[in-house]
Scaffold this active site. Structure first.
Site, PDB file in Angstrom:
ATOM      1  N   TYR A  75      13.073  31.945   4.753  1.00 12.00           N
ATOM      2  CA  TYR A  75      11.949  32.914   5.476  1.00 12.00           C
ATOM      3  C   TYR A  75      12.074  32.931   6.969  1.00 12.00           C
ATOM      4  O   TYR A  75      12.459  31.903   7.673  1.00 12.00           O
ATOM      5  CB  TYR A  75      10.623  31.700   4.993  1.00 12.00           C
ATOM      6  CG  TYR A  75      10.366  31.588   3.585  1.00 12.00           C
ATOM      7  CD1 TYR A  75       9.960  33.031   3.028  1.00 12.00           C
ATOM      8  CD2 TYR A  75      10.296  30.518   2.926  1.00 12.00           C
ATOM      9  CE1 TYR A  75       9.526  32.511   1.563  1.00 12.00           C
ATOM     10  CE2 TYR A  75       9.970  30.192   1.712  1.00 12.00           C
ATOM     11  CZ  TYR A  75       9.610  31.489   0.800  1.00 12.00           C
ATOM     12  OH  TYR A  75       9.134  31.255  -0.178  1.00 12.00           O
TER      13      TYR A  75
ATOM     14  N   ARG B 170     -10.656  -0.138  14.542  1.00  9.73           N
ATOM     15  CA  ARG B 170     -11.001   0.574  13.167  1.00  9.73           C
ATOM     16  C   ARG B 170     -11.849  -0.392  12.535  1.00  9.73           C
ATOM     17  O   ARG B 170     -13.269   0.103  12.640  1.00  9.73           O
ATOM     18  CB  ARG B 170      -9.363   0.448  12.852  1.00  9.73           C
ATOM     19  CG  ARG B 170      -9.098   1.226  11.524  1.00  9.73           C
ATOM     20  CD  ARG B 170      -7.788   1.322  11.300  1.00  9.73           C
ATOM     21  NE  ARG B 170      -7.212  -0.008  10.731  1.00  9.73           N
ATOM     22  CZ  ARG B 170      -5.879  -0.120  10.316  1.00  9.73           C
ATOM     23  NH1 ARG B 170      -4.899   1.111  10.386  1.00  9.73           N
ATOM     24  NH2 ARG B 170      -5.199  -1.166   9.995  1.00  9.73           N
TER      25      ARG B 170
ATOM     26  N   LYS C 168       0.836  -1.295  -0.075  1.00 13.53           N
ATOM     27  CA  LYS C 168      -0.140  -0.086  -0.092  1.00 13.53           C
ATOM     28  C   LYS C 168       0.821   1.227  -0.150  1.00 13.53           C
ATOM     29  O   LYS C 168       2.032   1.283   0.556  1.00 13.53           O
ATOM     30  CB  LYS C 168      -0.884   0.042   1.238  1.00 13.53           C
ATOM     31  CG  LYS C 168      -0.155  -0.120   2.586  1.00 13.53           C
ATOM     32  CD  LYS C 168      -1.157  -0.376   3.819  1.00 13.53           C
ATOM     33  CE  LYS C 168      -0.345  -0.309   4.912  1.00 13.53           C
ATOM     34  NZ  LYS C 168      -1.129  -0.881   6.158  1.00 13.53           N
TER      35      LYS C 168
ATOM     36  N   MET D  29       9.525  25.023   0.238  1.00 18.30           N
ATOM     37  CA  MET D  29       8.838  24.081  -0.351  1.00 18.30           C
ATOM     38  C   MET D  29       9.693  23.577  -1.322  1.00 18.30           C
ATOM     39  O   MET D  29       9.645  22.020  -1.516  1.00 18.30           O
ATOM     40  CB  MET D  29       7.650  24.842  -1.101  1.00 18.30           C
ATOM     41  CG  MET D  29       6.647  23.820  -1.887  1.00 18.30           C
ATOM     42  SD  MET D  29       5.547  24.573  -3.235  1.00 18.30           S
ATOM     43  CE  MET D  29       4.467  25.314  -1.887  1.00 18.30           C
TER      44      MET D  29
HETATM   45  C1  LIG Z   1      -0.351  -1.488   6.718  1.00 19.27           C
HETATM   46  C2  LIG Z   1      -1.023  -2.716   7.647  1.00 19.27           C
HETATM   47  C3  LIG Z   1      -0.031  -3.977   7.495  1.00 19.27           C
HETATM   48  C4  LIG Z   1       1.266  -3.685   7.468  1.00 19.27           C
HETATM   49  O1  LIG Z   1       1.736  -2.975   8.797  1.00 19.27           O
HETATM   50  P1  LIG Z   1       3.207  -2.797   9.127  1.00 19.27           P
HETATM   51  O2  LIG Z   1       3.427  -2.689  10.446  1.00 19.27           O
HETATM   52  O3  LIG Z   1       4.032  -2.278   8.056  1.00 19.27           O
HETATM   53  O4  LIG Z   1       3.887  -4.372   9.040  1.00 19.27           O
HETATM   54  C5  LIG Z   1      -0.765  -5.037   7.726  1.00 19.27           C
HETATM   55  N1  LIG Z   1      -1.974  -5.202   8.141  1.00 19.27           N
HETATM   56  C6  LIG Z   1      -2.848  -4.262   8.221  1.00 19.27           C
HETATM   57  C7  LIG Z   1      -4.361  -4.341   8.254  1.00 19.27           C
HETATM   58  C8  LIG Z   1      -2.353  -2.946   7.730  1.00 19.27           C
HETATM   59  O5  LIG Z   1      -3.216  -1.688   7.674  1.00 19.27           O
END
Ligand SMILES: *Cc1c(COP(=O)(O)O)cnc(C)c1O
Length: 393
Positions: A280, A141, A37, A328
């Site tokens: 800045y 969650r 992801k 930036m």
């Molecule tokens: C992001 C995520 C992972 C991976 O987490 P890490 O701590 O990077 O290993 C695994 N399961 C879920 C549901 C996640 O959201």
């Protein structure tokens, strides 16, 4: 290698090293679902995905449907697990691109089934979509409560277009090795086990059960279930307290190497006299004559503004302080007067694998300076920074 100033170099060998290091800690039958992801935590989802296919990883985890579509368009064939919820308008793409969503809640399950029924009626597309039932065991969650698991699994199993192919949960404190962390993880493990058993007792096959991310993958083989979902360790960083030292104390050997280096080049060297200021807000004023190197990297590249003051960058094996505010697109470094070791277009490394290609700090050290974690430092590297994948180290 593309000759640009600011870039993120991705070391394929390190990635390969990390995946095989993680594999060594798993039982042969334990499957691996690598989290790619957020573009592989800011590195490159595609490179990671390709390597995962080569190295026999079972599944990849994404967080948005768009991430899955991109991987499919680039030819990735591995099963994809969607970790967060998508909206009903995206349901047809789950089928089209063969994405397995985490799902829970009667309305959401029913809405997905209805959408697939409509696809069949309007377009003649008859497909069953594999789904994983999400259980909230204490992360707070997504997921149903354990008491609802059997009923929701039944709803999935009785839906014409859905197939339950897995169940999963997520730990809230697995990267904490103090007693409170271990106790809470064990409690979540028990709750998940009860949910899985309730589904089995209802006569439904739960499919692949999975719970742990990086911290669990490397430290708790007793609660791996059928699959683990590592992310951060794949990219070369330990999960908070579950670090190298802690693992060694438990006789676990895991040698991770950061896979990304964030670097730029010195674009100008300018002489400053006492009283002259930099950037800045004029937070830095020259006290004695010195030379300032200008770096074409700023917060729009992911170099967080809050890293200054305090940030140091490595140029030709030595650290130099960033002075004044990070802008930036640029920032300025005090290299001292008449520094013979630095010339224009020399490489300046912000973070990377220490001791490999000029980095003197990694993303975790930098994260501490900005009061954050390696995850955020890496995923902050923005889109305009080209990712340059290299084979060698
Ligand atoms: C992001 C995520 C992972 C991976 O987490 P890490 O701590 O990077 O290993 C695994 N399961 C879920 C549901 C996640 O959201």
């Amino acid at each position: 290698m593309k000759n640009v100033t600011t870039r993120a170099v991705i070391y394929k060998k390190n990635l390969e090293n990390n995946i095989s290091e993680i594999k060594k800690l798993l039982k042969p039958e334990t499957k691996m679902c690598v989290a790619v992801k957020a573009d592989g935590y800011g590195t490159s989802a595609l490179e990671t995905a390709r390597l995962c296919e080569k190295l026999g990883v079972y599944m990849l985890a994404i967080a948005r449907v768009s991430e899955g579509i991109e991987l499919r368009k680039d030819g990735i064939k591995l099963p994809l697990l969607l970790l967060s919820l998508c909206c009903p308008e995206e349901f047809p793409d789950l089928v089209k691109y063969n994405i397995t969503p985490f799902i829970f809640g009667k309305e959401h399950i029913q809405a997905l089934e209805d959408s697939l029924t409509e696809l069949e009626e309007s377009k003649g597309i008859i497909k069953t979509l594999e789904v994983h039932l999400a259980i909230d065991t204490g992360m707070g969650r997504i997921g149903c409560r354990k008491e609802e698991a059997a009923e929701q699994a039944k709803l999935i199993a009785s839906s014409k277009h859905l197939k339950l192919s897995g169940m999963g949960t997520h730990f809230a404190l697995s990267d904490c090795v103090e007693e409170k962390g271990i106790d809470y993880t064990n409690l979540q493990f028990e709750i998940f086990t009860e949910a899985v058993n309730a589904v089995k007792e209802a006569g439904i096959e739960p499919g692949i059960c999975h719970a742990g991310a990086s911290a669990i993958a490397c430290s708790r083989s007793d609660i791996h279930f059928d699959m683990v979902r590592p992310g951060i360790i794949v990219y070369g960083y330990y999960a908070d307290q579950v670090d190298k030292k802690y693992l060694e104390s438990k006789d676990i050997n895991l040698d991770l190497k950061p896979i990304m280096q964030f670097e730029t080049k010195v674009s100008a060297i300018r002489r400053f006299k006492p009283g002259q200021s930099v950037s800045y807000g004029r937070t830095w004023i020259c006290e004695e004559e010195t030379d300032i190197a200008v770096l074409p990297v700023g917060y729009a590249d992911g170099l967080l503004r809050r890293f200054s003051p305090g940030l140091k960058v490595a140029i030709n094996g030595k650290e130099y302080p960033v002075v004044g505010r990070i802008c930036m697109d640029q920032c300025m470094v005090n290299i001292g007067k008449d520094n013979k070791e630095i010339k224009c277009w020399d490489k300046a490394v912000i973070f990377g694998p220490v001791g490999q290609d000029g980095a003197l700090q990694d993303a975790e050290t930098l994260a501490a300076l900005g009061n954050t974690i390696s995850y955020e430092v890496m995923t902050s590297i923005s889109k305009r920074v080209p990712r340059i994948v290299v084979d060698n180290c």
